[in-house]
Design a protein around this motif. Structure first.
Motif, PDB file in Angstrom:
ATOM      1  N   LYS A 102       0.961  -1.174   0.044  1.00 14.24           N
ATOM      2  CA  LYS A 102       0.039  -0.025  -0.040  1.00 14.24           C
ATOM      3  C   LYS A 102       0.943   1.238   0.199  1.00 14.24           C
ATOM      4  N   ASP A 103       2.185   1.234   0.813  1.00 12.94           N
ATOM      5  CA  ASP A 103       2.884   2.491   1.045  1.00 12.94           C
ATOM      6  C   ASP A 103       3.526   2.650  -0.605  1.00 12.94           C
ATOM      7  N   ILE A 104       3.997   1.425  -1.367  1.00 17.72           N
ATOM      8  CA  ILE A 104       4.552   1.524  -2.546  1.00 17.72           C
ATOM      9  C   ILE A 104       3.412   2.095  -3.604  1.00 17.72           C
ATOM     10  N   ALA A 105       2.280   1.766  -3.509  1.00 14.02           N
ATOM     11  CA  ALA A 105       1.227   2.149  -4.401  1.00 14.02           C
ATOM     12  C   ALA A 105       0.985   3.546  -4.267  1.00 14.02           C
ATOM     13  N   LYS A 106       0.997   4.109  -2.743  1.00 18.37           N
ATOM     14  CA  LYS A 106       0.555   5.662  -2.669  1.00 18.37           C
ATOM     15  C   LYS A 106       1.804   6.380  -3.229  1.00 18.37           C
ATOM     16  N   SER A 107       3.064   5.789  -2.985  1.00 19.96           N
ATOM     17  CA  SER A 107       4.204   6.719  -3.539  1.00 19.96           C
ATOM     18  C   SER A 107       4.359   6.734  -5.009  1.00 19.96           C
ATOM     19  N   LYS A 108       3.751   5.617  -5.523  1.00 22.58           N
ATOM     20  CA  LYS A 108       3.740   5.612  -7.095  1.00 22.58           C
ATOM     21  C   LYS A 108       2.454   6.118  -7.751  1.00 22.58           C
ATOM     22  N   GLY A 109       1.427   6.687  -6.855  1.00 23.97           N
ATOM     23  CA  GLY A 109       0.071   7.152  -7.493  1.00 23.97           C
ATOM     24  C   GLY A 109      -0.447   6.126  -8.083  1.00 23.97           C
ATOM     25  N   LEU A 110      -0.504   4.724  -7.657  1.00 27.07           N
ATOM     26  CA  LEU A 110      -1.095   3.534  -8.198  1.00 27.07           C
ATOM     27  C   LEU A 110      -2.247   3.390  -7.601  1.00 27.07           C
ATOM     28  N   THR A 111      -3.374   2.682  -8.076  1.00 26.87           N
ATOM     29  CA  THR A 111      -4.635   2.251  -7.290  1.00 26.87           C
ATOM     30  C   THR A 111      -4.519   0.798  -7.326  1.00 26.87           C
ATOM     31  N   LEU A 112      -4.550   0.492  -5.955  1.00 25.03           N
ATOM     32  CA  LEU A 112      -4.375  -0.752  -5.361  1.00 25.03           C
ATOM     33  C   LEU A 112      -5.603  -1.454  -4.816  1.00 25.03           C
ATOM     34  N   LYS A 113      -6.329  -2.305  -5.509  1.00 23.01           N
ATOM     35  CA  LYS A 113      -7.550  -2.910  -4.592  1.00 23.01           C
ATOM     36  C   LYS A 113      -7.134  -3.859  -3.583  1.00 23.01           C
ATOM     37  N   GLU A 114      -7.801  -4.178  -2.585  1.00 30.13           N
ATOM     38  CA  GLU A 114      -7.379  -5.141  -1.723  1.00 30.13           C
ATOM     39  C   GLU A 114      -8.966  -6.055  -1.390  1.00 30.13           C
ATOM     40  N   GLY A 115      -8.685  -7.302  -1.662  1.00 33.95           N
ATOM     41  CA  GLY A 115      -9.966  -8.106  -1.393  1.00 33.95           C
ATOM     42  C   GLY A 115      -9.719  -9.641  -1.410  1.00 33.95           C
ATOM     43  N   VAL A 116     -10.694 -10.286  -1.235  1.00 30.44           N
ATOM     44  CA  VAL A 116     -10.641 -11.731  -1.344  1.00 30.44           C
ATOM     45  C   VAL A 116     -10.568 -12.324  -2.815  1.00 30.44           C
ATOM     46  N   ILE A 117      -9.412 -13.167  -3.178  1.00 28.47           N
ATOM     47  CA  ILE A 117      -9.510 -13.814  -4.106  1.00 28.47           C
ATOM     48  C   ILE A 117      -9.821 -15.303  -4.149  1.00 28.47           C
ATOM     49  N   ALA A 118     -10.649 -15.675  -5.054  1.00 26.64           N
ATOM     50  CA  ALA A 118     -11.057 -17.233  -5.047  1.00 26.64           C
ATOM     51  C   ALA A 118     -10.284 -17.919  -5.951  1.00 26.64           C
ATOM     52  N   THR A 119      -9.958 -19.180  -5.589  1.00 27.38           N
ATOM     53  CA  THR A 119      -9.087 -19.956  -6.253  1.00 27.38           C
ATOM     54  C   THR A 119      -9.753 -21.211  -6.804  1.00 27.38           C
ATOM     55  N   GLY A 120      -9.615 -21.615  -7.877  1.00 33.42           N
ATOM     56  CA  GLY A 120     -10.290 -22.790  -8.568  1.00 33.42           C
ATOM     57  C   GLY A 120      -9.606 -23.608  -9.542  1.00 33.42           C
ATOM     58  N   ASP A 121      -9.810 -24.931  -9.730  1.00 40.66           N
ATOM     59  CA  ASP A 121      -9.306 -25.549 -10.917  1.00 40.66           C
ATOM     60  C   ASP A 121      -9.931 -25.408 -12.106  1.00 40.66           C
ATOM     61  N   GLN A 122     -10.400 -24.355 -12.572  1.00 42.93           N
ATOM     62  CA  GLN A 122     -11.421 -23.967 -13.579  1.00 42.93           C
ATOM     63  C   GLN A 122     -11.064 -22.522 -14.191  1.00 42.93           C
ATOM     64  N   PHE A 123     -10.886 -22.294 -15.335  1.00 44.02           N
ATOM     65  CA  PHE A 123     -10.772 -21.113 -15.881  1.00 44.02           C
ATOM     66  C   PHE A 123     -12.228 -20.617 -16.182  1.00 44.02           C
ATOM     67  N   VAL A 124     -12.535 -19.545 -15.295  1.00 40.47           N
ATOM     68  CA  VAL A 124     -14.065 -19.242 -15.429  1.00 40.47           C
ATOM     69  C   VAL A 124     -14.266 -18.096 -16.665  1.00 40.47           C
ATOM     70  N   ALA A 125     -15.102 -18.496 -17.603  1.00 36.12           N
ATOM     71  CA  ALA A 125     -15.528 -17.769 -18.439  1.00 36.12           C
ATOM     72  C   ALA A 125     -17.013 -17.636 -18.684  1.00 36.12           C
ATOM     73  N   ASN A 126     -17.792 -17.632 -17.462  1.00 35.25           N
ATOM     74  CA  ASN A 126     -18.978 -17.657 -17.353  1.00 35.25           C
ATOM     75  C   ASN A 126     -19.694 -16.785 -16.711  1.00 35.25           C
ATOM     76  N   GLU A 127     -20.528 -15.894 -16.740  1.00 37.08           N
ATOM     77  CA  GLU A 127     -21.114 -14.832 -16.004  1.00 37.08           C
ATOM     78  C   GLU A 127     -21.852 -15.340 -14.668  1.00 37.08           C
ATOM     79  N   GLU A 128     -22.610 -16.472 -14.888  1.00 36.46           N
ATOM     80  CA  GLU A 128     -23.216 -17.095 -13.676  1.00 36.46           C
ATOM     81  C   GLU A 128     -22.330 -17.698 -12.726  1.00 36.46           C
ATOM     82  N   ARG A 129     -21.143 -18.264 -13.155  1.00 35.19           N
ATOM     83  CA  ARG A 129     -20.105 -18.985 -12.199  1.00 35.19           C
ATOM     84  C   ARG A 129     -19.583 -17.676 -11.623  1.00 35.19           C
ATOM     85  N   LYS A 130     -18.995 -16.925 -12.320  1.00 35.73           N
ATOM     86  CA  LYS A 130     -18.180 -15.886 -11.883  1.00 35.73           C
ATOM     87  C   LYS A 130     -19.205 -15.142 -10.528  1.00 35.73           C
TER      88      LYS A 130
END
Ligand SMILES: CCCCCCN(CO)Cc1c[nH]c2c(N)ncnc12
Length: 231
Positions: free
Chosen positions: A133-161
């Protein structure tokens, strides 16, 4: 600069090539059907590898980086599909927690992503997140923070997403992060997961992924190298 040995991991060659290109004194070790690049970045000792895609390969590589190469912390760099509509292609997200969206023993009354003696969402290292976060601030970059979901599927489907987003309150999805989280949590190694968005996990996902993999992977890789400089 830390005297510790830093593991930098990705899932695909494109995700670590921008990093390997910048290392000095690179040596390679082939182990467990994988190649590990040992070298230094600005004097900082690092070991870099891509796992290949999916949770099983990521588990093997994360464990090897720690158990065989003795890394003291692990930084993951790669791309992800966006769930949150605040995330556009090229945007950065850091995981504050990671879950497995395809882990399912709900037939026994358990919540999605849960198995006995496990936890649905594993938290990442707060200290590393604060450095980011400090690096992002110093570089003027936007950094989102949140939950990342992992699975053995390449998701290409609005409903599943959307199901993944709702079920796990996840902002992005990919195929390796939660495995790295389980390994590092179990082995008591601080870890940090950074992803740049390559697609929106919808019907256009595979086309956008192909188009933006390289550019988004570089965005993530450059940020990870800034992290190494700040450690
Ligand atoms: C040859 C195809 C390789 C796909 C690997 C994709 N990585 C997995 O970590 C990240 C990712 C980017 N977009 C995704 C999506 N929509 N679903 C799952 N994972 C992802």
């Amino acid at each position: 600069m830390t005297s510790q040995k830093i593991a930098i991991m990705g899932a695909m060659p494109e995700e670590i090539e921008p990093i390997i290109d910048k290392l000095d004194n690179v040596g390679t070790t082939v182990y467990g059907n994988n190649k590990y690049y040992e070298g230094s970045y600005h004097g900082q000792e690092v070991v870099v590898a891509y796992s290949k895609i999916g949770k099983v390969f990521a588990t093997l590589t994360a464990t090897t980086l720690i158990e065989k190469f003795g890394c003291d912390m692990l930084l993951f760099s790669g791309v992800a599909g966006a769930i949150s509509n605040e995330l556009s292609i090229g945007d950065l997200i850091i995981a504050d927690g990671l879950c497995q969206h395809d882990l399912d023993i709900t037939a026994f009354g358990h919540p999605f992503g849960y198995v006995p003696e496990g936890e649905v969402c594993i938290s990442t290292d707060v200290g590393l997140r604060n450095i980011a976060k400090d690096i992002a601030k110093s570089k003027g970059l936007t950094l989102k923070e949140g939950v990342i979901a992992t699975g053995d599927q390449f998701v290409a489907n609005e409903e599943r997403k959307n199901w993944i987003g709702t079920t796990f309150k996840a902002d992005a999805l990919e195929m390796e992060g939660a495995s790295v989280a389980v390994v590092c949590n179990a082995l008591n190694v601080p870890f940090f997961i950074l992803r740049a968005i390559s697609d929106s996990a919808d019907m256009d996902a595979s086309f956008n992924f192909d188009e933006f993999l390289e550019s988004s992977a570089k965005i993530s890789a450059d940020f990870i190298l800034s992290m190494v400089d700040a450690l």
